[in-house]
Design a protein around this motif. Sequence first.
Motif, PDB file in Angstrom:
ATOM      1  N   ASN A  18       0.817  -1.227   0.000  1.00  0.00           N
ATOM      2  CA  ASN A  18       0.000   0.000   0.000  1.00  0.00           C
ATOM      3  C   ASN A  18       0.850   1.276   0.000  1.00  0.00           C
ATOM      4  OD1 ASN A  18      -2.197  -1.716   0.140  1.00  0.00           O
ATOM      5  ND2 ASN A  18      -2.536  -1.397   2.324  1.00  0.00           N
ATOM      6  N   PHE A  23      -3.439   1.847  -1.922  1.00  0.00           N
ATOM      7  CA  PHE A  23      -4.093   0.592  -1.528  1.00  0.00           C
ATOM      8  C   PHE A  23      -4.159  -0.391  -2.700  1.00  0.00           C
ATOM      9  CE2 PHE A  23      -8.179  -1.803  -0.942  1.00  0.00           C
ATOM     10  CZ  PHE A  23      -7.783  -2.542   0.164  1.00  0.00           C
ATOM     11  N   ASP A  24      -3.590  -1.551  -2.484  1.00  0.00           N
ATOM     12  CA  ASP A  24      -3.592  -2.664  -3.455  1.00  0.00           C
ATOM     13  C   ASP A  24      -2.743  -2.418  -4.710  1.00  0.00           C
ATOM     14  OD1 ASP A  24      -5.068  -4.351  -1.881  1.00  0.00           O
ATOM     15  OD2 ASP A  24      -6.820  -4.446  -3.184  1.00  0.00           O
ATOM     16  N   HIS A 149      -4.496 -10.093  -4.772  1.00  0.00           N
ATOM     17  CA  HIS A 149      -3.879  -8.770  -4.907  1.00  0.00           C
ATOM     18  C   HIS A 149      -2.376  -8.996  -5.050  1.00  0.00           C
ATOM     19  CE1 HIS A 149      -2.498  -8.810  -0.678  1.00  0.00           C
ATOM     20  NE2 HIS A 149      -3.620  -9.448  -0.470  1.00  0.00           N
ATOM     21  N   ASP A 151       0.142  -6.426  -4.525  1.00  0.00           N
ATOM     22  CA  ASP A 151       1.006  -5.348  -4.030  1.00  0.00           C
ATOM     23  C   ASP A 151       2.074  -5.827  -3.056  1.00  0.00           C
ATOM     24  OD1 ASP A 151      -1.226  -5.764  -2.400  1.00  0.00           O
ATOM     25  OD2 ASP A 151      -1.305  -3.714  -1.683  1.00  0.00           O
ATOM     26  N   ASN A 152       1.969  -7.045  -2.537  1.00  0.00           N
ATOM     27  CA  ASN A 152       3.091  -7.655  -1.813  1.00  0.00           C
ATOM     28  C   ASN A 152       3.914  -8.545  -2.741  1.00  0.00           C
ATOM     29  OD1 ASN A 152       0.825  -7.694   0.709  1.00  0.00           O
ATOM     30  ND2 ASN A 152       2.904  -7.081   1.289  1.00  0.00           N
ATOM     31  N   ARG A 197      -9.982  -6.131   5.519  1.00  0.00           N
ATOM     32  CA  ARG A 197     -10.591  -5.761   4.236  1.00  0.00           C
ATOM     33  C   ARG A 197     -12.106  -5.659   4.373  1.00  0.00           C
ATOM     34  NH1 ARG A 197      -6.688  -6.262   0.014  1.00  0.00           N
ATOM     35  NH2 ARG A 197      -8.266  -6.023  -1.583  1.00  0.00           N
ATOM     36  N   ARG A 244      -9.019   1.626   9.151  1.00  0.00           N
ATOM     37  CA  ARG A 244      -8.238   0.528   9.702  1.00  0.00           C
ATOM     38  C   ARG A 244      -7.460   0.876  10.965  1.00  0.00           C
ATOM     39  NH1 ARG A 244      -5.429  -2.572   4.595  1.00  0.00           N
ATOM     40  NH2 ARG A 244      -7.199  -3.938   4.116  1.00  0.00           N
TER      41      ARG A 244
HETATM   42  N1  HSE Z   1      -3.298  -4.327  -0.108  1.00  0.00           N
HETATM   43  C1  HSE Z   1      -3.580  -5.359   0.841  1.00  0.00           C
HETATM   44  C2  HSE Z   1      -4.485  -4.789   1.920  1.00  0.00           C
HETATM   45  C3  HSE Z   1      -2.313  -5.858   1.418  1.00  0.00           C
HETATM   46  O1  HSE Z   1      -4.200  -3.693   2.395  1.00  0.00           O
HETATM   47  O2  HSE Z   1      -5.465  -5.438   2.278  1.00  0.00           O
HETATM   48  C4  HSE Z   1      -2.480  -6.967   2.411  1.00  0.00           C
HETATM   49  O3  HSE Z   1      -1.227  -7.310   2.914  1.00  0.00           O
END
Ligand code: HSE
Length: 319
Positions: A18, A23-24, A149, A151-152, A197, A244
């Motif tokens: 992120n 995000f994502d 996803h 992004d990791n 999420r 969050r």
């Molecule tokens: N982009 C994802 C999230 C990463 O924030 O839910 C989860 O590690």
Amino acid sequence: MAPMNQWIKIKAPATVANMVCGFDILGFAVNSPYDEMEMRMVPYVENGPKIIIINIDQYNLPTDPEKNVAGAALNALLLEYEEQFSNTTIAFEVKINKLIKPGSGVGSSAASSAGAVVGANYLLGKPFTNDDLVRFAMNGEKVASGVKHADNIAPCIFGGVTLVRSIFPLEIIALPSPELHVTIVHPQIEVKTSDARSILKHQVLLKDAIKQWGNIAGLVAGLMKKDYDLIGRSLEDVIIEPVRSILIPGFDALKIACKKAGALGGGISGSGPSIFMLSKEKETALAVEAEMIKLYTGLGLAHHTYVTTINEKGVEVIN
Ligand code: HSE
């Protein structure tokens, strides 16, 4: 192709997804912590397993390849390999030593999935591209969080900072970055990615969206121009973080204290509970770590910290 039964060693880095506002889509790999894995190809025995997972850590993660993130990623790779190169008679054995605690928010599941597919690709003589490997590894993320996803996964495989411009079709852009020091604190509470999420709102206000895409563009421009102040100003999230952060004790106070200690900025790492901060100098990153320790010690909450740098290599195969 590597010989049958020859073990290889794999180092799979933790990742911060992120990067606050993206995000994502944005993420980067770090030099510490990382997972260690060993892997080999063995001849496939009829009716036997094609993927054998052996956990050599204390986490008791599932070894059933359908339920294990590395297993799910390898299944996807093998399926495509068998489609392209019929008549294959191979199976994979994977030993996993997780040094990245599952559920910590620094890409533990991505490290297993990415490590496994990079290792398999190496053993098979590299028939697949990095983009292919990201596609396979996303199946592991689906097992972990219910959603594909990248992004990791993308920074774990490519190293450095990555932008996932699109998942379907997959388009990953490796971004340059100036020297950055990363401080991470992992308060020892559990936040499941699926829970983090599920609490998110499905709609955003246009005024928030405008702020957010301004920050994403600013962050990307700041990384490319090596403009530390622009990077710092752009590390702001008006959409995900306000929702969050309530799951993470001390979050707001920690951010204020770290910025006062000189951090450029930072926020929740992935879906949390880890929090990361970026600094220009190592001394600042260490001062930020001291603030993190002070805050969580004051709250009586057990925690781990890391002071590290961006990992430019991604998953490494070591022979
Ligand atoms: N982009 C994802 C999230 C990463 O924030 O839910 C989860 O590690």
